[in-house]
Design an enzyme around this catalytic site. Structure first.
Site, PDB file in Angstrom:
ATOM      1  N   SER A   1      53.552 -54.898 -35.948  1.00 36.49           N
ATOM      2  CA  SER A   1      52.123 -54.603 -35.881  1.00 36.49           C
ATOM      3  C   SER A   1      51.681 -54.188 -34.478  1.00 36.49           C
ATOM      4  O   SER A   1      52.071 -54.810 -33.487  1.00 36.49           O
ATOM      5  CB  SER A   1      51.351 -55.849 -36.309  1.00 36.49           C
ATOM      6  OG  SER A   1      49.974 -55.620 -36.224  1.00 36.49           O
TER       7      SER A   1
ATOM      8  N   LYS B   1      48.872 -51.952 -37.869  1.00 38.58           N
ATOM      9  CA  LYS B   1      48.040 -52.526 -36.810  1.00 38.58           C
ATOM     10  C   LYS B   1      47.174 -53.619 -37.440  1.00 38.58           C
ATOM     11  O   LYS B   1      46.773 -53.499 -38.601  1.00 38.58           O
ATOM     12  CB  LYS B   1      47.158 -51.419 -36.218  1.00 38.58           C
ATOM     13  CG  LYS B   1      46.143 -51.895 -35.191  1.00 38.58           C
ATOM     14  CD  LYS B   1      46.799 -52.385 -33.910  1.00 38.58           C
ATOM     15  CE  LYS B   1      45.822 -53.140 -33.026  1.00 38.58           C
ATOM     16  NZ  LYS B   1      46.511 -53.868 -31.939  1.00 38.58           N
TER      17      LYS B   1
ATOM     18  N   ILE C   1      44.979 -54.986 -25.668  1.00 40.60           N
ATOM     19  CA  ILE C   1      44.270 -53.972 -26.450  1.00 40.60           C
ATOM     20  C   ILE C   1      42.984 -54.587 -27.019  1.00 40.60           C
ATOM     21  O   ILE C   1      41.972 -53.912 -27.165  1.00 40.60           O
ATOM     22  CB  ILE C   1      45.159 -53.449 -27.611  1.00 40.60           C
ATOM     23  CG1 ILE C   1      46.519 -52.953 -27.100  1.00 40.60           C
ATOM     24  CG2 ILE C   1      44.445 -52.365 -28.413  1.00 40.60           C
ATOM     25  CD1 ILE C   1      46.491 -51.839 -26.108  1.00 40.60           C
TER      26      ILE C   1
ATOM     27  N   ASN D   1      48.905 -56.435 -41.561  1.00 41.32           N
ATOM     28  CA  ASN D   1      48.686 -57.527 -40.613  1.00 41.32           C
ATOM     29  C   ASN D   1      47.185 -57.752 -40.529  1.00 41.32           C
ATOM     30  O   ASN D   1      46.420 -56.807 -40.348  1.00 41.32           O
ATOM     31  CB  ASN D   1      49.291 -57.102 -39.265  1.00 41.32           C
ATOM     32  CG  ASN D   1      49.141 -58.135 -38.172  1.00 41.32           C
ATOM     33  OD1 ASN D   1      48.063 -58.306 -37.603  1.00 41.32           O
ATOM     34  ND2 ASN D   1      50.217 -58.817 -37.839  1.00 41.32           N
TER      35      ASN D   1
ATOM     36  N   CYS E   1      44.788 -65.584 -32.712  1.00 43.43           N
ATOM     37  CA  CYS E   1      43.423 -65.162 -32.425  1.00 43.43           C
ATOM     38  C   CYS E   1      42.575 -66.409 -32.264  1.00 43.43           C
ATOM     39  O   CYS E   1      42.823 -67.421 -32.916  1.00 43.43           O
ATOM     40  CB  CYS E   1      42.826 -64.367 -33.581  1.00 43.43           C
ATOM     41  SG  CYS E   1      43.929 -63.188 -34.303  1.00 43.43           S
TER      42      CYS E   1
ATOM     43  N   THR F   1      53.397 -61.812 -29.047  1.00 46.31           N
ATOM     44  CA  THR F   1      53.583 -61.689 -27.594  1.00 46.31           C
ATOM     45  C   THR F   1      53.287 -63.027 -26.892  1.00 46.31           C
ATOM     46  O   THR F   1      52.587 -63.879 -27.436  1.00 46.31           O
ATOM     47  CB  THR F   1      52.643 -60.631 -27.023  1.00 46.31           C
ATOM     48  OG1 THR F   1      51.309 -60.951 -27.416  1.00 46.31           O
ATOM     49  CG2 THR F   1      52.981 -59.243 -27.538  1.00 46.31           C
TER      50      THR F   1
ATOM     51  N   GLY G   1      61.422 -57.926 -28.349  1.00 46.81           N
ATOM     52  CA  GLY G   1      62.295 -57.228 -27.406  1.00 46.81           C
ATOM     53  C   GLY G   1      63.498 -56.540 -28.006  1.00 46.81           C
ATOM     54  O   GLY G   1      64.444 -56.209 -27.290  1.00 46.81           O
TER      55      GLY G   1
HETATM   56  C1  LIG Z   1      50.350 -52.587 -27.819  1.00 49.80           C
HETATM   57  C2  LIG Z   1      50.660 -53.729 -28.728  1.00 49.80           C
HETATM   58  C3  LIG Z   1      49.756 -54.077 -29.750  1.00 49.80           C
HETATM   59  C4  LIG Z   1      50.016 -55.145 -30.613  1.00 49.80           C
HETATM   60  N1  LIG Z   1      49.124 -55.453 -31.618  1.00 49.80           N
HETATM   61  C5  LIG Z   1      49.404 -56.468 -32.486  1.00 49.80           C
HETATM   62  C6  LIG Z   1      48.537 -56.756 -33.593  1.00 49.80           C
HETATM   63  O1  LIG Z   1      47.520 -56.092 -33.815  1.00 49.80           O
HETATM   64  N2  LIG Z   1      48.856 -57.800 -34.408  1.00 49.80           N
HETATM   65  C7  LIG Z   1      49.991 -58.552 -34.215  1.00 49.80           C
HETATM   66  O2  LIG Z   1      50.259 -59.459 -34.999  1.00 49.80           O
HETATM   67  N3  LIG Z   1      50.845 -58.275 -33.208  1.00 49.80           N
HETATM   68  C8  LIG Z   1      50.580 -57.248 -32.337  1.00 49.80           C
HETATM   69  N4  LIG Z   1      51.470 -56.968 -31.317  1.00 49.80           N
HETATM   70  C9  LIG Z   1      52.693 -57.795 -31.153  1.00 49.80           C
HETATM   71  C10 LIG Z   1      53.911 -57.130 -31.775  1.00 49.80           C
HETATM   72  O3  LIG Z   1      53.751 -56.921 -33.156  1.00 49.80           O
HETATM   73  C11 LIG Z   1      55.175 -57.948 -31.500  1.00 49.80           C
HETATM   74  O4  LIG Z   1      55.044 -59.215 -32.117  1.00 49.80           O
HETATM   75  C12 LIG Z   1      55.445 -58.148 -30.024  1.00 49.80           C
HETATM   76  O5  LIG Z   1      55.170 -56.955 -29.314  1.00 49.80           O
HETATM   77  C13 LIG Z   1      56.881 -58.579 -29.711  1.00 49.80           C
HETATM   78  O6  LIG Z   1      57.827 -57.619 -30.141  1.00 49.80           O
HETATM   79  P1  LIG Z   1      58.446 -56.480 -29.172  1.00 49.80           P
HETATM   80  O7  LIG Z   1      58.935 -57.178 -27.941  1.00 49.80           O
HETATM   81  O8  LIG Z   1      59.540 -55.869 -29.980  1.00 49.80           O
HETATM   82  O9  LIG Z   1      57.352 -55.553 -28.881  1.00 49.80           O
HETATM   83  C14 LIG Z   1      51.214 -55.897 -30.445  1.00 49.80           C
HETATM   84  C15 LIG Z   1      52.113 -55.545 -29.432  1.00 49.80           C
HETATM   85  C16 LIG Z   1      51.862 -54.480 -28.585  1.00 49.80           C
HETATM   86  C17 LIG Z   1      52.870 -54.133 -27.515  1.00 49.80           C
END
Ligand SMILES: Cc1cc2nc3c(=O)[nH]c(=O)nc-3n(C[C@H](O)[C@H](O)[C@H](O)COP(=O)(O)O)c2cc1C
Ligand SMILES: Cc1cc2nc3c(=O)[nH]c(=O)nc-3n(C[C@H](O)[C@H](O)[C@H](O)COP(=O)(O)OP(=O)(O)OC[C@H]3O[C@@H](n4cnc5c(N)ncnc54)[C@H](O)[C@@H]3O)c2cc1C
Ligand code: FES
Lengths: 262, 307
Positions: free
Chosen positions: B22, B47, B73, B101, B132, B195, B248
């Site tokens: 997402s 998203k 964001i 999501n 949240c 994150t 990651g």
């Molecule tokens: C720019 C950005 C926007 C994100 N928006 C959401 C979101 O709307 N809802 C959500 O559950 N996670 C969101 N995440 C988290 C990611 O879905 C993911 O859990 C997190 O980035 C870890 O994975 P990665 O290291 O592969 O990016 C977002 C991450 C990034 C980088």
């Protein structure tokens, strides 16, 4: 938009800390004002870096011009010719030259903002009378001016300003623009195309808002980017309705009156 | 022989375990138009969607960090209505397996979102983003209070028929305890993880880089933590629910590591920004990996860690 593995044909210091890079992208077309996202080798830069497209030749050779400001651009400057770089592009909405057909075209550049205006000027001279195209170009000093020979060769009006007066007028390029607009030539419909630092673009927006002859004032915006694909919403700026719009998708070129936080 | 890549998340069967995370894939359009057929993916996670459109935070919203990035964001999204009328039809038309999501400010928001989306034929499962703040409880994050997380999970679960995935936040210290609470509350699967809150400072300016001061860290920098959390939950849980490993992932080795740690599927997030075709490439590479390693069924990898 495509993601291309492109061979570096040229990567050398142009002047001061500005570098010119040519890449074998093989792309067919672009709109001046569009940009690319370059993956920087070396392991220190995680995200790709955005750079305006200066030119794309008929043979698909892409030219960018970049200023070394940090680790990514520093690493980029030492990548040897022959290396393949991953380049995403052309990205975004470029300048709309159809809006200014028959108008006086006023190009305004500050710093590396000159790069996309080179491609724009090359497109404009195909369409318009050269005497109706004017470039206003500002820089710190003479040493920071790029592509001057190319612009001279095009035979368009050149208005240069440097902060130390080493070439052209001394002071801000926007002051030169104001003077020009007050002169007789300005009583014709005009279009502004601008790319440069935020402060310069803000000043241009104010100038354009005060001048009824300027029917379109197109500003190329910068912002921090993560994806360049339009999916992360990291690169937004506020539009006149208060909504956030993406610089990499709805921009980077925006009509000045459609932006609110500049 | 062609290996079996199919996995089940609750009642939902995915063609393969490679999903996209997402917030890193928009609503799929850009990738489908420019790069590849997104129906190839195990699933597309959209998203995060809220009841009303959200404007999001001030800029700068993103910053690069060592082996990763921070984002704040602020969950900017088009809102439920526009999602259903403008975004979902596209996902349906291209036959993408779609997981929506969702996020809310109070439990009722989550319930309304989930109930509405449960009725939409183009939606295959729902993922709760509980990272949240709960406006009604003084802004404490749903995802950092196991009881609250359980409550939002059970409230949603009662009202929907489609599989429910709960996405856990690493900002809570005891992942197995959190996992137990949401599984007991009815989660069909767990996404681990969102994150991690972090920050970046511009020393010259003496200012935070992000306008929001803090942001969520993602990318390879968080992978060891995500692996640890997946592994802990997998080992601790008696009532086994599929785990979707996230954090990651950049290449096929990362995918395999997450499967070995206990994931049934994975999500590719920030890597989509670095290489826009990575998720599709990983589908092919995973199949090739299985052939090369003589693995007939992907399930053999899940939890295959030797300790
Ligand atoms: C720019 C950005 C926007 C994100 N928006 C959401 C979101 O709307 N809802 C959500 O559950 N996670 C969101 N995440 C988290 C990611 O879905 C993911 O859990 C997190 O980035 C870890 O994975 P990665 O290291 O592969 O990016 C977002 C991450 C990034 C980088
Ligand atoms: C659409 C667009 C087009 C651009 N075109 C050009 C171009 O043609 N030529 C050129 O030299 N540069 C251009 N830039 C700016 C360029 O992308 C940044 O200078 C570059 O990313 C810096 O990388 P770095 O790792 O060297 O710097 P970092 O180490 O990341 O940062 C060094 C300094 O640069 C600033 N910076 C970092 N990223 C950006 C950014 N995205 N925008 C503005 N400032 C930034 C930081 O605030 C910091 O002060 C453009 C930016 C955008 C958004
Ligand atoms: S940089 Fe990601 S949406 Fe523009």
């Amino acid at each position: 938009m495509q993601d291309t593995k492109a061979k570096i044909l040229l990567n050398e210091r142009y002047r001061q800390n500005y570098f010119m890079m040519r890449l074998e992208a093989g792309w067919e077309d672009f709109v001046p004002g569009q940009f690319v996202m370059v993956a920087v080798p070396g392991g220190k830069s995680f995200l790709r870096r955005p750079f305006g497209i200066a030119r794309l030749t008929g043979e698909g050779i892409l030219e960018i011009c970049y200023k070394v400001v940090g680790k990514g651009t520093l690493d980029l400057s030492s990548v040897p010719v022959g290396t393949n770089l991953q380049v995403l592009g052309p990205i975004g909405k470029g300048f709309d030259i159809s809006k200014g057909t028959g108008n006086i075209s006023i190009l305004v550049a500050g710093g590396y903002g000159i790069a996309p205006l080179l491609g724009l000027a090359e497109a404009l001279v195909q369409e318009e009378d050269r005497s109706n195209i004017h470039l206003f170009y500002g820089a710190q000093n003479e040493e920071h001016l790029l592509y001057l020979d190319e612009f001279k060769e095009m035979g368009i009006g050149l208005h240069v300003a440097t902060q130390d007066g080493s070439l052209g007028a001394k002071g801000l390029v926007t002051d030169e623009l104001k003077k020009f607009l007050l002169s007789t030539i300005n009583h014709q419909p005009s279009t502004i195309f601008a790319c440069g630092p935020h402060g310069m673009l803000g000043a241009i927006k104010m100038i354009a808002a005060k001048n009824r002859n300027i029917s379109s004032c197109q500003l190329s915006m910068e912002s921090y980017m993560a994806c360049g694909l339009g999916v992360c919403a990291g690169c937004v700026v506020k539009d006149s309705l208060g909504n956030f719009v993406r610089v990499c998708k709805e921009g980077p070129v925006f009509e000045a009156r459609e932006l609110s936080d500049i | 022989m062609k290996p079996n890549l199919k996995v089940k998340i609750g009642k939902l069967e995915l063609k393969n375990p490679i999903m996209v995370a997402s917030g890193t894939f928009g609503y799929g359009e850009e990738f489908h138009k420019n790069f590849y057929d997104i129906s190839k993916l195990g699933a597309v996670v959209t998203k995060g969607i809220s009841l009303k459109p959200r404007l999001g935070n001030k800029t700068p919203r993103v910053a690069e960090t060592a082996s990763g990035m921070l984002n704040s964001i602020g969950l900017q999204n088009v809102g439920l209505r526009a999602f259903i009328t403008e975004k979902l039809p596209f996902l349906q038309r291209v036959h993408a397996t779609t997981i929506v999501n969702i996020l809310g400010e109070k439990i009722e928001d989550y319930v309304e979102l989930a109930q509405t989306l449960d009725e939409e034929p183009g939606v295959h499962a729902i993922e709760l983003n509980i990272s949240c703040p709960n406006v009604k409880a003084g802004g404490v994050q749903f995802g950092t209070d196991p009881k609250l997380a359980a409550k939002v999970t059970s409230s949603v679960k009662k009202k929907i028929k489609k599989p429910l995935i709960v996405k856990l936040s690493p900002n809570y210290h005891d992942m197995p305890l959190m996992a137990k609470h949401v599984v007991d509350a009815g989660a069909d699967a767990l996404s681990i993880m969102n994150t991690i809150t972090g920050m970046a400072i511009d020393a010259e300016k003496r200012r935070p880089v992000l306008a929001n001061v803090f942001g969520g860290l993602s990318g390879p920098a968080i992978k060891p933590i995500a692996l640890r959390m997946v592994c802990q939950v997998y080992m601790a849980s008696k009532k086994q629910r599929p785990i979707v490993g996230i954090g990651g992932i950049m290449n096929i080795t990362d995918v395999v590591e997450f499967l070995l740690a206990g994931s049934s599927a994975v999500q590719i997030g920030t890597a989509n920004f670095i290489n826009p075709t990575i998720a599709a490439d990983l589908v092919d590479q995973l199949e090739q990996y299985m052939i090369d390693h003589d693995i007939a069924d992907i399930k053999e990898l899940t939890g295959g860690l030797i300790v």
